[in-house]
Enzyme design. Structure first.
Site, PDB file in Angstrom:
ATOM      1  N   CYS A 253       6.706  26.429 -13.743  1.00  0.00           N
ATOM      2  CA  CYS A 253       5.397  26.483 -13.072  1.00  0.00           C
ATOM      3  C   CYS A 253       5.542  25.749 -11.747  1.00  0.00           C
ATOM      4  O   CYS A 253       4.926  24.704 -11.524  1.00  0.00           O
ATOM      5  CB  CYS A 253       4.310  25.855 -13.931  1.00  0.00           C
ATOM      6  SG  CYS A 253       4.203  26.532 -15.607  1.00  0.00           S
ATOM      7  N   GLY A 255       4.711  26.228  -8.597  1.00  0.00           N
ATOM      8  CA  GLY A 255       3.670  26.080  -7.573  1.00  0.00           C
ATOM      9  C   GLY A 255       4.280  26.080  -6.186  1.00  0.00           C
ATOM     10  O   GLY A 255       5.126  26.909  -5.845  1.00  0.00           O
ATOM     11  N   ALA A 256       3.882  25.095  -5.386  1.00  0.00           N
ATOM     12  CA  ALA A 256       4.396  24.986  -4.016  1.00  0.00           C
ATOM     13  C   ALA A 256       5.710  24.229  -3.947  1.00  0.00           C
ATOM     14  O   ALA A 256       6.202  23.951  -2.851  1.00  0.00           O
ATOM     15  CB  ALA A 256       3.360  24.321  -3.122  1.00  0.00           C
ATOM     16  N   GLY A 257       6.269  23.878  -5.097  1.00  0.00           N
ATOM     17  CA  GLY A 257       7.638  23.372  -5.116  1.00  0.00           C
ATOM     18  C   GLY A 257       7.828  21.873  -5.085  1.00  0.00           C
ATOM     19  O   GLY A 257       8.942  21.410  -4.852  1.00  0.00           O
ATOM     20  N   LYS A 259       7.957  19.486  -7.477  1.00  0.00           N
ATOM     21  CA  LYS A 259       8.959  19.005  -8.434  1.00  0.00           C
ATOM     22  C   LYS A 259      10.281  19.759  -8.270  1.00  0.00           C
ATOM     23  O   LYS A 259      11.352  19.212  -8.548  1.00  0.00           O
ATOM     24  CB  LYS A 259       8.425  19.110  -9.862  1.00  0.00           C
ATOM     25  CG  LYS A 259       7.279  18.135 -10.143  1.00  0.00           C
ATOM     26  CD  LYS A 259       6.842  18.176 -11.590  1.00  0.00           C
ATOM     27  CE  LYS A 259       5.730  17.166 -11.843  1.00  0.00           C
ATOM     28  NZ  LYS A 259       4.467  17.508 -11.150  1.00  0.00           N
ATOM     29  N   ASP A 277       6.848  31.091 -10.606  1.00  0.00           N
ATOM     30  CA  ASP A 277       5.403  30.908 -10.567  1.00  0.00           C
ATOM     31  C   ASP A 277       4.745  32.279 -10.600  1.00  0.00           C
ATOM     32  O   ASP A 277       5.389  33.301 -10.320  1.00  0.00           O
ATOM     33  CB  ASP A 277       4.966  30.142  -9.316  1.00  0.00           C
ATOM     34  CG  ASP A 277       3.601  29.477  -9.498  1.00  0.00           C
ATOM     35  OD1 ASP A 277       3.558  28.374 -10.095  1.00  0.00           O
ATOM     36  OD2 ASP A 277       2.592  30.049  -9.082  1.00  0.00           O
ATOM     37  N   ASP A 323       5.625  22.250 -15.883  1.00  0.00           N
ATOM     38  CA  ASP A 323       4.563  21.442 -15.276  1.00  0.00           C
ATOM     39  C   ASP A 323       3.301  22.291 -15.383  1.00  0.00           C
ATOM     40  O   ASP A 323       2.921  22.991 -14.459  1.00  0.00           O
ATOM     41  CB  ASP A 323       4.923  21.133 -13.818  1.00  0.00           C
ATOM     42  CG  ASP A 323       3.893  20.252 -13.143  1.00  0.00           C
ATOM     43  OD1 ASP A 323       3.093  19.613 -13.849  1.00  0.00           O
ATOM     44  OD2 ASP A 323       3.882  20.203 -11.903  1.00  0.00           O
ATOM     45  N   CYS A 376      -0.837  16.947 -15.528  1.00  0.00           N
ATOM     46  CA  CYS A 376      -1.523  15.862 -14.816  1.00  0.00           C
ATOM     47  C   CYS A 376      -2.905  15.681 -15.426  1.00  0.00           C
ATOM     48  O   CYS A 376      -3.889  15.461 -14.741  1.00  0.00           O
ATOM     49  CB  CYS A 376      -1.590  16.123 -13.311  1.00  0.00           C
ATOM     50  SG  CYS A 376      -2.323  17.715 -12.844  1.00  0.00           S
TER      51      CYS A 376
END
Length: 445
Positions: A253, A255-257, A259, A277, A323, A376
């Protein structure tokens, strides 16, 4: 800009937020200021601080306004914030609305009447501390939506009020030194040369902390890829994934990277890293970040309905990081609008997605490999409950206790939490609220 012009702009920004209640506030604010490029950096921060101050205290401000039968319009929310939170007297509040070019219109007769009623209600109240009135319902008093209180109470017990108070405070700005290009010490020196004094984070050996919000993305250290913005708790999840050079790692997952970048640095650009993603724009945004950071061992994969990528890659990855999309309750000090946008229906929908993603991730992990499930969120329904259900469905996986995972990843000192899983929180750790479970697939599983 004059103080009155800043106040008018803050009211306009609050109106923009009201018009799109399901959209993240930071995205709305970005569009708002992009359309007003004449507003300078200092004015932008002052306007944002005013608007976010209202958003942070929205439940309490709404309660106070309801006591005088006032609808919470952006103007009256600001009036209530000036009077009740900032402690302005009546004449000062009235003077803050002078009218004229770029200034907010003077309070109308009904608005002034409501202001006086609000001031009277505050003056007659007993036992008030700041915005908190003893007659407030528990959720309003704690500044938490009612739907999270059972989960938060299960998580925090007697520390619930302490953690709720910490979630009201603005978050510091955490940075991650990009070890592909620099060291933490050299990154700190580069930032200091540009006037940004940092301190090392307590647990992450990659992290640097700045107090408050600072324009670090305009620094040479950022544009040259020496640093990335990333909360210390998020850095710990990447570290616990234990993505070593030469391994095959999937960020499911991505996302915008954020992690993905940390994993690539841990791998020293050696091995193969796949960022997945369901959003093409997010993955496209990750490309720019990966290029700036000097990452060259990462590939992207867009997950689409009916995609057989996971089936074809079954059992091929040494490490898989999930994530997971979640309610984000651990990030409310950073995204205060999220507590107003999220509800029980979102929790139910996200829990179903988390379960589905975990089952896909399990297929990818090789025998003897590792799966890290992270959120989170601080709600047990998205954290321990999900892990327990997953282990029931996948008996070939077992949790690796946090202390063992911490040591295996080569992290110094003791981990920031007891028990089998990583759980960080604003009050106890000074980070956002994160959860992570490190799960190992048994050899031969």
């Amino acid at each position: 800009m004059t103080p009155a012009a800043r106040l008018a702009a803050a009211i306009d920004l609050l109106a923009a937020l009201e018009a799109q209640p399901r959209r993240p506030a930071d995205a709305i604010a970005n569009d708002f200021f992009r359309a007003r490029r004449y507003i300078g950096g200092g004015d932008r921060r002052a306007i944002s601080d005013r608007a976010w101050g209202v958003v942070r205290q929205r439940q309490r401000l709404d309660w106070w306004l309801a006591q005088v039968q006032c609808r919470p319009t952006p103007r009256m929310l600001v009036v209530a914030e000036l009077l009740l939170a900032e402690g302005m007297d009546l004449p000062a509040v009235l003077q803050a609305f002078p009218g004229g070019q770029y200034a907010p219109e003077p309070l109308s007769v009904p608005e002034e009447k409501l202001l006086r009623a609000l001031a009277k209600a505050r003056g007659q109240a007993q036992g008030v501390e700041g915005l908190v009135h003893p007659a407030m319902p528990e959720g309003v008093r704690l500044n938490l939506p009612d739907w999270v209180i059972p989960g938060f109470r299960a998580r925090f017990g007697d520390r619930l009020a302490e953690e709720a108070a910490a979630m009201e405070q603005p978050a510091p700005l955490d940075l991650r030194a990009n070890l592909l290009k620099t060291s933490r010490e050299a990154a700190a020196a580069a930032l200091a040369a540009e006037g940004f004094e940092t301190e090392p984070t307590r647990w992450s050996p990659w992290g640097l902390r700045l107090p408050g919000r600072k324009p670090v993305t305009a620094t040479a250290a950022f544009t040259e890829g020496l640093i990335e913005v990333q909360d210390e708790g998020s850095q710990l999840i990447a570290l616990l994934t234990d993505a070593r050079p030469g391994l095959r790692v999937a960020d499911l997952c991505a996302g915008a990277g954020g992690k993905t970048l940390a994993l690539a640095a841990a791998m020293r650009n050696k091995g193969r890293l796949t960022a997945c993603d369901v959003s093409a724009p997010r993955l496209e945004g990750a490309v720019r970040r990966l290029r700036r950071a000097g990452v060259d061992n990462a590939e992207r994969h867009l997950l689409i309905p009916g995609d057989r990528w996971a089936k074809r890659r079954a059992g091929q990855f040494d490490r898989v990081l999930v994530d997971a999309p979640c309610t984000g309750t651990g990030t409310w000090r950073r995204n205060p609008d999220a507590r107003l946008r999220t509800g029980c229906a979102d929790l139910r929908e996200l829990a179903a997605k988390q379960r589905e993603i975990l089952d896909i991730a399990a297929e990818l992990v090789r025998s003897g490999g590792g799966l890290v499930y992270a959120t989170c969120s601080l709600l047990p329904e998205e954290d321990e409950d999900q892990v327990s259900a997953f282990l029931g469905r996948h008996p070939d996986f077992a949790p690796l206790p946090l202390a063992e995972a911490w040591s295996a990843a080569g992290l110094p000192g003791e981990p920031p939490a007891e028990g089998p899983y990583l759980v960080t929180s604003p009050a106890r750790h000074g980070t956002d609220g994160f959860f992570a479970a490190i799960l190992q697939r048994r050899s031969g599983g």
